[in-house]
Design a protein around this motif. Structure first.
Motif, PDB file in Angstrom:
ATOM      1  N   LYS A 192       0.835  -1.218   0.000  1.00  0.00           N
ATOM      2  CA  LYS A 192       0.000   0.000   0.000  1.00  0.00           C
ATOM      3  C   LYS A 192       0.865   1.262   0.000  1.00  0.00           C
ATOM      4  O   LYS A 192       0.411   2.330  -0.362  1.00  0.00           O
ATOM      5  CB  LYS A 192      -0.913   0.026   1.231  1.00  0.00           C
ATOM      6  N   ASP A 193       2.100   1.148   0.476  1.00  0.00           N
ATOM      7  CA  ASP A 193       2.994   2.312   0.498  1.00  0.00           C
ATOM      8  C   ASP A 193       3.807   2.432  -0.790  1.00  0.00           C
ATOM      9  O   ASP A 193       4.553   3.401  -0.952  1.00  0.00           O
ATOM     10  CB  ASP A 193       3.954   2.219   1.695  1.00  0.00           C
ATOM     11  N   PHE A 194       3.678   1.429  -1.693  1.00  0.00           N
ATOM     12  CA  PHE A 194       4.513   1.420  -2.896  1.00  0.00           C
ATOM     13  C   PHE A 194       3.680   1.101  -4.148  1.00  0.00           C
ATOM     14  O   PHE A 194       3.968   0.147  -4.877  1.00  0.00           O
ATOM     15  CB  PHE A 194       5.707   0.465  -2.720  1.00  0.00           C
ATOM     16  N   CYS A 195       2.618   1.887  -4.320  1.00  0.00           N
ATOM     17  CA  CYS A 195       1.824   1.815  -5.562  1.00  0.00           C
ATOM     18  C   CYS A 195       1.245   0.422  -5.787  1.00  0.00           C
ATOM     19  O   CYS A 195       1.179  -0.055  -6.928  1.00  0.00           O
ATOM     20  CB  CYS A 195       2.666   2.203  -6.772  1.00  0.00           C
ATOM     21  N   GLY A 196       0.803  -0.228  -4.715  1.00  0.00           N
ATOM     22  CA  GLY A 196       0.162  -1.537  -4.867  1.00  0.00           C
ATOM     23  C   GLY A 196       1.121  -2.652  -5.220  1.00  0.00           C
ATOM     24  O   GLY A 196       0.700  -3.731  -5.631  1.00  0.00           O
TER      25      GLY A 196
END
Lengths: 134, 134
Positions: free
Chosen positions: B122-126
């Motif tokens: 969620k912190d890295f574009c899915g």
């Protein structure tokens, strides 16, 4: 047949936020965004020492990645692109092996100005595969 | 911070079939399978000139990728792995930037015998991101 991994494409919901994550948080070498109207995408490249990450966002009303983003609102890995020397020879070999080439089966000029083909994910372990002639 | 793309991991429902696709249909240099009991996976590597594709299949009853395969029965792209020089410095920088490190936040010895961390998709574009100290 396949050569280098040309890029991994990641669809993102917000290109500015994704660029900041890859530039500031991960410390990558991140390009400016480029709108590719005829491909319906805006691209940002993360240039790694051995390959590239292509961050993609829909551009315009008829983007081929709009549906993917709808289904994956946080973004997600979209495809891998392998380089080939001869895309027509690759296409013919793949078709002879029963693999499905997307579209009409003829190479198109891709987002990097080179001939590309996309292969059906169901024939490649659930992974959308792009081939690019280099 | 991030260096080379070490590998792209693809979870597959049938390693023999996936190996055949990458070796025979795509003409790649494909390794023999290796069971990694402590990681709950069997791996096959596709060695490309500039990086690797890691084909993964669950091994044993408690595989960390069993759920992924349940949700993606045809297989699919699972994570990307970037190389870093100093995984503790990378971890501290990421945490200071608000990124979530999976597990207890300490590097573990990964499938290649080197210290690794996984970062929250969620912190890295899915995209599930692995960092490996090389």
């Amino acid at each position: 047949m396949i050569g280098k991994l040309n890029h991994v494409a990641i669809v993102v919901p917000d290109l500015a936020a994704a660029s900041a994550i890859y530039r500031d948080t991960l410390g990558g070498d991140v390009s400016e965004p480029v709108n590719l109207r005829e491909h319906g995408v805006t691209t940002v490249f993360v240039n790694l020492p051995n390959t590239k990450i292509e961050l993609l966002h829909p551009f315009g009303d008829d983007s081929p990645i709009a549906k993917f983003l709808e289904n994956n609102p946080s973004g997600g890995m979209h495809h891998v692109c392998y380089e080939v020397d001869d895309i027509l020879a690759a296409r013919d070999k793949l078709k002879a092996d029963g693999a499905r080439v997307l579209g009409d089966g003829d190479p198109k000029i891709g987002a990097h100005g080179k001939p590309v083909l996309f292969l059906h994910p169901k024939d490649f372990c659930g992974t959308l595969v792009e081939l690019e002639q280099v």
